[in-house]
Structure formats: C-alpha cells, structure tokens
Design a protein around this motif. Structure first.
Motif: not given
Ligand code: PLP
Length: 332
Positions: A40-41, A170, A51, A16, A36-38, A12
């Motif tokens: 969009q990883l 993160c 992650r 994010t 939290k836009r994980d 990534t």
C-alpha cells in the motif's frame, strides 16, 4: 539513526498498515501471522521499490538529471514504480528489459508491461538473458548525454546502498508502529531478490538495535548464492550510514527451495499461497515474489519453524499487477 541528512522525496503519506491476519492464521493453525502492508505504498500501485526510490530519485534530482534509466524482467514491478516516480517528478524514463526466461517477452503483454505503456515509458530495449545490464543502461545514458540530456542509472531492483536506506526507514517505522500498537513480533519473513529490501532491513535492525530474526525467502537463488549478496548490501548500507560496524554473517538468513523451477516461473506452492491469502484475507500476493515468499512462510510453519503462539510478520512487498500476466495458471 538519523536519516534526515539524506535527501528524500516522499511518495506515501504516513506509515503502511501493520495488520493481524486472523483467518489466514486459523487456516494455517498458527503461528499468529501479521502483515506489514508495503503493497500500500504510494505510486500506482506501490511496493517495496517505492521506499528505495524516495532516496534514489532525490539523488537524481539533486544531480540535475532529467531521465531515469533502469532495468528489470518483462513483468518488473521495479520498472513500473520507477516510471511512476518519473511521471510524478516530470522526468522521463527508459528501460532495459532482460528476457530472463527466453521467449517470455511479448509486446502486447498484460500486467506491468501494459502499465509501462499506459504510463508512457520513453524507450524499452529488450536484451537476452545474461546481458550486461549495467553496460546497456550506461549506453542509454551516453546516448542521452550526446543529445544534451542527463540520465540517472538505477541498478536492478534499486538495490544499492542509497536504495537500501528505504528499508532502514521501514525498520524505524516498524519499530515505532509495534510500540504504538503494543505488538511483539518474534520473527520477520520477507522475499529476498536483488537484496535491497532484505539487506536494508538487516542494516536497519542492527542500527536500531531491533533484535528480531529476519528470514529472507529466495526468489531466484538458494542460500549459498543469496546470503553473500544480501550481506554485501547490508554492509554497504551500514557503511553509508557511518555505523562503523561489521554485519555479522549470522544476521543474514536465507531459505531456498521455494523459487524453483526458475525466477518468475510458477510452482504449485506459490499457487497455493496466492489462493489461500486471497480466499482467507482478500489480500493479493503476486506470483513472482510474495507468492513464493508466503509459500516459504507456510512451509516453515508446517515444518515447525515457529511456535503456534509466536507472532510472525510477513512483509508484503507488493507486485499485484503481475497477477494479470498469470491469470491462466492461477485459475487452472
Ligand atoms: C523487487 C521485489 C521484491 C524483491 O525485493 P529486492 O529488494 O529486490 O530483494 C519483492 N517483492 C516484490 C513485489 C518486488 O517487486
């Protein structure tokens, strides 16, 4: 905390997004909900497993492995993302698929299963619920060894100490981001399954002295069963980091009651949460994890667990491809 000493691949670019959800907040009547836009990883589409795999795949490459072996349910996001990482790295990938809900596996299924085939999984072995998945994966590794190949076994959800480092990273990213954006988060809510995400966050918050309570919404277990699993994961991550601390029991908080009747089986509160977030923010949750976790956040808000002016962060862990395997339920 210095994570740079652990080999890591990067899937990534940059952090994010951390977004405020004004319409959803209004629909709920508070608290103020952030996300939290994980989801969009990186990796087609990415999610929390991205992650974890940054550290796990780096370890596989360091060991000279040529094949990733992992396991999951028939609509596993973890399997999809592991396969995507394998494709990127020029590795091959094999799955053990556990038919957790008997009769749920279909060879022509949509959603993640379609993506398994499109991205070119090498083999997919379906086993009944309750099978020894570790043994089934080891058998694949042994078969590969006999052919002169080398497999790397990744446990359910990528949730071991190494995978948990992804959520320590993160935590550090979030700490920097809330500082940069001038946001004070009062509470974090996250889906809690195989525990690497929740446990890694607990370890990352402790190690970085981030004093924000975390609530894990169980997606397959009530607290008496989920808390020990998350606590063990958090401790394993702290030990790998050499923090020399015992994770206090009270730092691991889980909420049950939102996953029933069964892991991955829809319920009305999940359907409401998925529709509400789609129709207020045009953000896609998933039916198995984030839909039930958001149902938990909604339920906690209605039960008065948060003040209306508090900032509550929902960690979006991904999973949207599975929506396509639940279209009938979602549009009913
Ligand atoms: C795997 C998964 C989770 C659960 O994370 P764990 O680390 O297994 O607890 C949550 N959301 C999505 C979309 C997932 O795929």
């Amino acid at each position: 905390m210095d994570l740079a000493r652990f080999p890591r691949r990067r899937y990534t670019q940059g952090p994010t997004p951390l977004e405020f959800l004004p319409n959803f907040t209004k629909a709920l009547g508070g608290p103020r909900v952030w996300m939290k836009r994980d989801d969009q990883l990186g990796l087609v589409p990415g999610g929390n497993k991205t992650r974890k795999l940054e550290f796990l795949v780096a370890d596989a490459l360091a060991q000279g492995c040529d094949t990733l072996i992992t396991c999951g349910a028939p609509q596993s996001n973890h399997c999809r993302i592991t396969l995507a990482a394998a494709v990127k790295e020029g590795l091959r990938c094999r799955f053990v698929i556990e038919e957790r809900v008997p009769g749920s596996y279909r060879d022509d299924a949509s959603g993640n299963h379609f993506l398994f085939r499109l991205l070119g999984v090498e083999t997919l072995t379906v086993v009944p619920a309750g099978s020894d998945l570790r043994a089934a994966m080891q058998q694949i590794a042994d078969d590969l060894a006999r052919q002169g190949r080398k497999g790397y076994v990744i446990p359910t959800g990528g949730s071991n100490a190494l995978g948990g480092l992804g959520y320590v990273a993160c935590a550090q990213e979030l700490q920097q981001q809330t500082f940069d954006q001038g946001v004070r988060i009062d509470h974090v809510v996250v889906a809690s399954g195989s525990s690497g995400t929740h446990g890694g966050l607990v370890a990352g918050f402790l190690g970085n002295r981030i004093d924000i309570p975390i609530t894990g919404i169980g997606v397959s277990r009530d607290p008496q069963d989920q808390v020990p699993i998350v606590h063990k994961e958090a401790q394993a991550v702290c030990d790998l980091l050499g923090l020399g601390l015992a994770v206090p029991r009270e730092k691991v908080v889980c909420v049950g009651g939102y996953w029933q009747p069964k892991y991955s089986v829809p319920n009305p509160r999940m359907l409401e949460a998925v529709r509400l977030v789609a129709r207020t923010e045009a953000i896609l949750l998933d039916p198995v994890y984030t839909g039930k976790a958001m149902a938990g956040l909604i339920g906690m808000s209605r039960d008065g667990a948060f003040r209306r002016d508090e900032n509550v962060l929902f960690l979006h862990t991904g999973g949207a491809p599975a929506l396509h395997a639940y279209e009938r339920e979602l549009l009913a």
